[in-house]
Design a protein around this motif. Sequence first.
Motif, PDB file in Angstrom:
ATOM      1  N   PRO A  68      41.288  48.195  49.448  1.00 23.64           N
ATOM      2  CA  PRO A  68      41.615  49.194  48.455  1.00 23.64           C
ATOM      3  C   PRO A  68      41.862  48.742  47.094  1.00 23.64           C
ATOM      4  CG  PRO A  68      42.628  49.260  50.368  1.00 23.64           C
ATOM      5  CD  PRO A  68      42.000  48.049  50.423  1.00 23.64           C
ATOM      6  N   LEU A  69      41.902  49.409  46.102  1.00 24.20           N
ATOM      7  CA  LEU A  69      42.124  49.242  44.810  1.00 24.20           C
ATOM      8  C   LEU A  69      43.548  50.029  44.608  1.00 24.20           C
ATOM      9  CD1 LEU A  69      38.972  49.468  42.579  1.00 24.20           C
ATOM     10  CD2 LEU A  69      40.048  47.614  43.262  1.00 24.20           C
ATOM     11  N   ASN A  70      43.484  51.330  45.112  1.00 27.68           N
ATOM     12  CA  ASN A  70      44.796  52.081  45.017  1.00 27.68           C
ATOM     13  C   ASN A  70      44.787  52.894  46.246  1.00 27.68           C
ATOM     14  OD1 ASN A  70      43.075  54.191  44.135  1.00 27.68           O
ATOM     15  ND2 ASN A  70      42.906  53.369  42.287  1.00 27.68           N
ATOM     16  N   SER A  71      45.463  54.304  46.198  1.00 26.91           N
ATOM     17  CA  SER A  71      45.387  55.183  47.467  1.00 26.91           C
ATOM     18  C   SER A  71      44.333  55.706  47.521  1.00 26.91           C
ATOM     19  CB  SER A  71      46.970  55.916  47.255  1.00 26.91           C
ATOM     20  OG  SER A  71      46.718  56.782  46.091  1.00 26.91           O
ATOM     21  N   ARG A  72      43.441  55.712  46.612  1.00 26.58           N
ATOM     22  CA  ARG A  72      42.327  56.511  46.755  1.00 26.58           C
ATOM     23  C   ARG A  72      41.063  55.972  46.604  1.00 26.58           C
ATOM     24  NH1 ARG A  72      44.801  58.501  42.849  1.00 26.58           N
ATOM     25  NH2 ARG A  72      43.249  58.265  41.364  1.00 26.58           N
ATOM     26  N   GLU A  73      40.906  54.745  46.097  1.00 31.37           N
ATOM     27  CA  GLU A  73      39.575  53.921  45.719  1.00 31.37           C
ATOM     28  C   GLU A  73      39.699  52.605  46.204  1.00 31.37           C
ATOM     29  OE1 GLU A  73      38.797  55.834  41.317  1.00 31.37           O
ATOM     30  OE2 GLU A  73      40.313  54.347  41.230  1.00 31.37           O
ATOM     31  N   HIS A 110      46.017  45.735  46.099  1.00 36.09           N
ATOM     32  CA  HIS A 110      46.619  47.072  45.727  1.00 36.09           C
ATOM     33  C   HIS A 110      48.026  47.063  45.805  1.00 36.09           C
ATOM     34  CE1 HIS A 110      46.372  47.405  50.162  1.00 36.09           C
ATOM     35  NE2 HIS A 110      47.224  48.661  50.022  1.00 36.09           N
ATOM     36  N   ILE A 111      48.276  46.194  46.692  1.00 32.52           N
ATOM     37  CA  ILE A 111      49.756  45.849  47.026  1.00 32.52           C
ATOM     38  C   ILE A 111      50.325  44.893  45.899  1.00 32.52           C
ATOM     39  CG2 ILE A 111      51.678  44.641  48.641  1.00 32.52           C
ATOM     40  CD1 ILE A 111      49.688  45.350  50.903  1.00 32.52           C
ATOM     41  N   ALA A 112      49.619  43.859  45.554  1.00 35.77           N
ATOM     42  CA  ALA A 112      50.058  42.825  44.417  1.00 35.77           C
ATOM     43  C   ALA A 112      50.029  43.646  43.216  1.00 35.77           C
ATOM     44  CB  ALA A 112      48.959  41.939  44.340  1.00 35.77           C
ATOM     45  N   ALA A 113      49.079  44.846  42.697  1.00 32.75           N
ATOM     46  CA  ALA A 113      49.073  45.462  41.721  1.00 32.75           C
ATOM     47  C   ALA A 113      50.465  46.403  41.458  1.00 32.75           C
ATOM     48  CB  ALA A 113      47.989  46.300  41.598  1.00 32.75           C
ATOM     49  N   GLU A 114      50.789  47.086  42.797  1.00 30.24           N
ATOM     50  CA  GLU A 114      51.819  47.976  42.699  1.00 30.24           C
ATOM     51  C   GLU A 114      53.217  47.059  42.412  1.00 30.24           C
ATOM     52  OE1 GLU A 114      53.854  50.869  45.991  1.00 30.24           O
ATOM     53  OE2 GLU A 114      51.836  50.430  46.176  1.00 30.24           O
ATOM     54  N   GLU A 115      53.181  46.096  42.970  1.00 30.23           N
ATOM     55  CA  GLU A 115      54.527  45.260  42.891  1.00 30.23           C
ATOM     56  C   GLU A 115      54.654  44.611  41.581  1.00 30.23           C
ATOM     57  OE1 GLU A 115      54.491  41.933  45.739  1.00 30.23           O
ATOM     58  OE2 GLU A 115      54.813  43.297  47.406  1.00 30.23           O
ATOM     59  N   ALA A 116      53.321  44.346  40.911  1.00 32.81           N
ATOM     60  CA  ALA A 116      53.538  44.025  39.487  1.00 32.81           C
ATOM     61  C   ALA A 116      53.571  45.131  38.368  1.00 32.81           C
ATOM     62  CB  ALA A 116      51.989  43.068  39.169  1.00 32.81           C
ATOM     63  N   ALA A 144      44.287  39.924  36.801  1.00 29.46           N
ATOM     64  CA  ALA A 144      44.542  38.632  37.703  1.00 29.46           C
ATOM     65  C   ALA A 144      46.004  38.949  38.243  1.00 29.46           C
ATOM     66  CB  ALA A 144      44.560  37.358  36.804  1.00 29.46           C
ATOM     67  N   LEU A 145      46.221  38.884  39.359  1.00 27.30           N
ATOM     68  CA  LEU A 145      47.534  39.055  40.100  1.00 27.30           C
ATOM     69  C   LEU A 145      47.985  37.754  40.880  1.00 27.30           C
ATOM     70  CD1 LEU A 145      46.072  42.313  41.649  1.00 27.30           C
ATOM     71  CD2 LEU A 145      47.867  42.252  39.894  1.00 27.30           C
ATOM     72  N   PRO A 180      36.204  40.647  38.731  1.00 26.86           N
ATOM     73  CA  PRO A 180      36.875  41.893  38.095  1.00 26.86           C
ATOM     74  C   PRO A 180      38.337  41.939  38.423  1.00 26.86           C
ATOM     75  CG  PRO A 180      34.914  42.651  38.714  1.00 26.86           C
ATOM     76  CD  PRO A 180      35.115  41.329  39.137  1.00 26.86           C
ATOM     77  N   VAL A 181      38.740  41.513  39.910  1.00 27.65           N
ATOM     78  CA  VAL A 181      40.032  41.544  40.424  1.00 27.65           C
ATOM     79  C   VAL A 181      40.356  40.251  41.238  1.00 27.65           C
ATOM     80  CG1 VAL A 181      41.811  42.640  42.138  1.00 27.65           C
ATOM     81  CG2 VAL A 181      40.138  43.868  40.843  1.00 27.65           C
ATOM     82  N   SER A 182      41.436  39.492  41.110  1.00 31.69           N
ATOM     83  CA  SER A 182      41.740  38.494  41.819  1.00 31.69           C
ATOM     84  C   SER A 182      43.189  38.597  42.196  1.00 31.69           C
ATOM     85  CB  SER A 182      41.362  37.116  41.031  1.00 31.69           C
ATOM     86  OG  SER A 182      42.403  37.000  39.962  1.00 31.69           O
TER      87      SER A 182
END
Length: 226
Positions: A125-130, A84-90, A76-77, A39-41
């Motif tokens: 982490p996926l985000n700050s809570r999950e 979670h850092i890669a997602a935030e940056e993107a 895909a990141l 699901p996440v890479s």
Amino acid sequence: MGKTYFVTGTDTDAGKTVVTCGLLEAARIQGLTTLALKPVSAGCHQTENGLRNQDALALMAVMTLALPYEQVNPLALAPAIAPHIAAEEAGVRMTLDRLAGYSRGALMRNNDLALIEGAGGWRVPLNSREMISGLAKALNTPAILVVGMKLGCISHALLTVEAILRDGVRLAGWVANQLDPDMGRCDENLETLRRMIPGPCLGVVPYLEDVRVGQIARYLDISLLA
């Protein structure tokens, strides 16, 4: 619908993809239909078709059902950093509900065995809570733990098992994957893990210079998942 399992590891490089591919191949040899999801890479290369992750592509090469890449690896990141850092940056919104929705859609395909490979370890982490661990619970999916056999693996494994069970997720089994060919007292470490992990050992994968899916499958016993 067949059986679905969430594959996690004691660490980022424990060997989740290698073992997941081995389990898929073992199932294929038995004539079972399989699918796998990543699901996440984080750590993808750019292609003419978009971002692609080597682990997700490896799963696609082994599973028997054909799914579009976007279903296997919906998020895909590019950078190989914490997701979670890669997602935030993107600027990508990554939530548990979103990942669970993607996964449920793909899992609607008829199959005998479906494997969902996590990202890193259990508490990524996926985000700050999950966290990614929440996906196994959201999908009501038992976990398979890949233990990277190296110095310190006993503590890592037992802490991960403790977290899995505390989250209310069933531990379906675990696989020992030898990362260090020179690991001291490997057999004694294995015996300790067998004694202390409350779940069946699905196999012990030795250190291999040339990793091939067919070889990995020989060391795994999927009948123990029954």
